[in-house]
Scaffold this active site. Structure first.
Site, PDB file in Angstrom:
ATOM      1  N   HIS A  44     -11.215  -2.472   1.521  1.00 41.20           N
ATOM      2  CA  HIS A  44     -11.381  -1.084   1.057  1.00 41.20           C
ATOM      3  C   HIS A  44     -12.073  -0.972  -0.297  1.00 41.20           C
ATOM      4  CE1 HIS A  44      -9.445   3.207   1.157  1.00 41.20           C
ATOM      5  NE2 HIS A  44     -10.710   3.197   1.559  1.00 41.20           N
ATOM      6  N   CYS A 100      -5.513   3.815  -4.246  1.00 41.62           N
ATOM      7  CA  CYS A 100      -5.703   2.526  -3.579  1.00 41.62           C
ATOM      8  C   CYS A 100      -7.032   1.849  -3.896  1.00 41.62           C
ATOM      9  CB  CYS A 100      -5.525   2.677  -2.069  1.00 41.62           C
ATOM     10  SG  CYS A 100      -6.367   4.089  -1.353  1.00 41.62           S
ATOM     11  N   LYS A 109       1.204   9.137  -6.137  1.00 45.00           N
ATOM     12  CA  LYS A 109      -0.176   8.691  -5.976  1.00 45.00           C
ATOM     13  C   LYS A 109      -1.131   9.858  -6.265  1.00 45.00           C
ATOM     14  CE  LYS A 109      -3.083   7.285  -2.010  1.00 45.00           C
ATOM     15  NZ  LYS A 109      -3.011   6.897  -0.580  1.00 45.00           N
ATOM     16  N   ASP A 123       0.846  -1.196   0.000  1.00 43.91           N
ATOM     17  CA  ASP A 123       0.000   0.000   0.000  1.00 43.91           C
ATOM     18  C   ASP A 123       0.881   1.245   0.000  1.00 43.91           C
ATOM     19  OD1 ASP A 123      -2.158   1.690   0.215  1.00 43.91           O
ATOM     20  OD2 ASP A 123      -3.021   0.725   1.955  1.00 43.91           O
ATOM     21  N   ASP A 124       0.840   2.027  -1.075  1.00 43.61           N
ATOM     22  CA  ASP A 124       1.613   3.273  -1.203  1.00 43.61           C
ATOM     23  C   ASP A 124       3.117   3.021  -1.266  1.00 43.61           C
ATOM     24  OD1 ASP A 124      -0.852   4.463  -1.012  1.00 43.61           O
ATOM     25  OD2 ASP A 124      -0.380   5.723   0.705  1.00 43.61           O
ATOM     26  N   ASP A 160      -0.302  -0.900  -4.927  1.00 49.15           N
ATOM     27  CA  ASP A 160      -1.548  -0.379  -5.494  1.00 49.15           C
ATOM     28  C   ASP A 160      -1.398   0.980  -6.168  1.00 49.15           C
ATOM     29  OD1 ASP A 160      -1.208   1.120  -3.188  1.00 49.15           O
ATOM     30  OD2 ASP A 160      -3.098   0.548  -2.271  1.00 49.15           O
TER      31      ASP A 160
END
Length: 557
Positions: free
Chosen positions: A143, A84, A397, A46-47, A341
């Site tokens: 999510h 995400c 992002k 994630d990130d 992601d």
């Protein structure tokens, strides 16, 4: 002694040879029915930035992911959707995110492409694999705007239904079905990333209760997404590493990336990126590290140390899962795919935020640095370090320039992928993950689901570029919050929200430094038409007039 006549002997030899040849054909392509169907382990960070892993040029210690890369394939032009929720929806369904209602986040904007939850007609890869005889498990971040992954194909779930708010509070994590027993952690010893590793290993044990069935495990980490939380011993490992600053780290990473072959030798480091502070329409540029006061540099070095510690700890838990596979002789015939992601997160300025996602920033110095990353803190890493994580690309992002949509990709399956340590630079996309899993599992994508005709998958199996199989030139599409892009062959159009198209020749300028839009208006027009057609067909347009978020400045009329 009975002898076989010469003619019969020749016939016998010919039949055996033909059978052997047919067996070789079976294994040379994408059919591998001679062996048990593979287990599947899909790991998503994630990130995580493009260059954070050791095997992609980073200085963070990631030996377990590095080992997968060394025995597998690295995808160096592997794209995501820039955010995400949209990416995780795409990973689960194989569809572009707007097509399944997740064009933005989990807030319903009352448009088909922006429903804020995975659409009712969507099919997850877990549902398809489950119908194909697989056990299905999810440990990690869901999510997708719904409350129960077990209603969308997963037998067992442990993790967060939304984006993680803390790594230290066990109550933030959910076990489903709710009747299942949970681990008990001594006070002060719960850490979310470790818990995801614990339940992943639990789920593998469950899968072994039915050895006749292969399993699919989706290990969806919420690290290294903010808040920056990590065990103190892990933070101390990196406490001195980032005082050199983001300018030096970017230079060092690019040098290693060139040496590894992740990027071409002629790749130029992009200038320090722009950033947009909370709610601001005008961009600023990340400052030079040496221009910052010493106390600010100390604060920022500690933030990046915590980020690195989170990546390190994630890798350690991946190592625990790999050990479980090795101990049970499962590693050779397990297809493992790893990616992130989206690119690293800049939110919202070079100093990062504290307390909550906003303009809040606290400057830590002296003894206060030791408190950072603990249970009572909430930090982000900021745009300067995010720029370094995405070395050598522009932006982060949210955006559709390379820094936002380029992910590290690793594919590992020793039973079938023999090109150990190979780097594949053919463009691919997370829309390709579902076709890849179904190809490996020998499960067809259904023509109908719940009585309705299904939407064809836009992606293709990753085994096509991995095996150097012939393929037609692809067109890949992107959009998030009005930022948009299209990639076709050597050309890429990129645009910021409300801005004009920029045209780049990615074959020689993947860092997007030389805008060729004025020089090649015919290419811009052609690709723009394709993007418009895709956007209309996939419910991207019309853009929402109000995203209902404070951080996004209104467009100028």
């Amino acid at each position: 002694m009975t002898t076989i006549p010469a003619r019969s002997s020749f016939r016998f030899w010919l039949i055996c040879s033909l059978l052997a040849f047919m067996n070789c054909l079976c294994w040379s392509g994408q059919s591998w029915s001679a062996e048990r169907k593979p287990n599947i382990l899909l790991i998503v960070a994630d990130d995580l930035g493009y260059s954070d892993l050791g095997c992609f040029g980073g200085e963070i210690e990631t030996p377990h992911l590095d080992s997968l890369a060394a025995r597998g394939v690295r995808l160096t032009q592997f794209y995501n959707t820039g955010r995400c929720c949209p990416s995780r929806g795409t990973i689960m369904t194989g569809q572009y995110p707007h097509r399944i209602g997740l064009g933005h986040m989990t807030r319903n904007l009352n448009q088909r492409g922006y429903q804020g939850h995975i659409s009712d007609e969507a099919i997850t890869v877990a549902q398809i694999l489950q119908q194909g005889g697989y056990r299905t498990f999810l440990s990690g971040k869901w999510h997708l705007g719904t409350e129960d992954p077990t209603k969308l194909g997963f037998e067992e779930f442990y993790g967060t239904l939304v984006s993680a708010k803390t790594f230290w509070d066990v109550n933030h994590f959910t076990r489903l079905p709710a009747s299942r027993a949970t681990h008990t952690y001594p006070k002060g010893e719960f850490y979310g990333t470790d818990a995801l590793g614990d339940y992943a290993i639990d789920f593998l044990r469950m899968g072994r209760h039915t050895p006749e069935q292969p399993w699919f495990l989706y290990l969806a980490f919420n690290a290294p997404h903010f808040p920056l939380h990590a065990p103190k011993e892990e933070i101390l490992k990196y406490a001195d590493r980032y005082h050199a600053g983001w300018d030096k780290i970017r230079e060092q990473r690019l040098a290693r990336m060139k040496k590894m072959g992740i990027v071409p030798p002629e790749t130029k480091l992009s200038p320090r990126s722009q950033y947009w502070d909370w709610g601001e329409a005008e961009a600023r540029v990340n400052p030079a590290w040496d221009s910052l006061p010493s106390d600010r540099r100390g604060d920022l070095a500690r933030r990046m140390a915590i980020f690195a510690a989170m990546v390190d700890r994630m890798d350690q838990n991946i190592g625990r899962v790999l050990t479980s596979l090795k101990q049970n002789n499962e590693l050779e015939n397990t297809l493992i795919i790893f990616t992130s992601d989206n690119g690293a997160c800049a939110e919202w300025d070079p100093y990062g935020f504290d307390i909550r996602s906003s303009r809040n920033n606290t400057l830590y110095w002296g003894d206060q640095l030791d408190k950072m990353g603990g249970p009572d803190t909430h930090h982000s890493v900021g745009s300067g370090w995010a720029n370094a994580s995405n070395t050598p690309w522009r932006l982060y992002k949210h955006y559709n320039h390379e820094g936002g949509i380029a992910s590290p990709g690793i594919v590992h399956w020793p039973a079938q992928i023999k090109q150990q340590g190979t780097i594949v630079s053919t463009p691919a996309h997370i829309i390709d993950i579902v076709p890849t899993l179904l190809t490996a599992a020998q499960v067809d994508y259904p023509a109908q689901w719940n009585g309705l005709k299904t939407i064809p998958l836009p992606g293709q199996s990753l085994f096509i570029p991995i095996n150097n199989s012939p393929q037609t030139e692809r067109t890949l599409y992107f959009e998030h919050q009005g930022n948009r892009a299209i990639r076709e062959g050597r050309w890429k159009l990129s645009a910021l929200r409300g801005g004009p198209w920029e045209l780049y020749d990615i074959s020689v300028d993947r860092t997007e430094l030389n805008d060729l839009a004025e020089k090649h208006p015919e290419v811009v027009k052609q690709l723009d038409q394709k993007w418009q057609t895709w956007a209309n067909a996939n419910f991207v347009l019309p853009f929402p007039t109000d995203y209902r978020i404070d951080y996004l400045a209104p467009l100028k009329q």
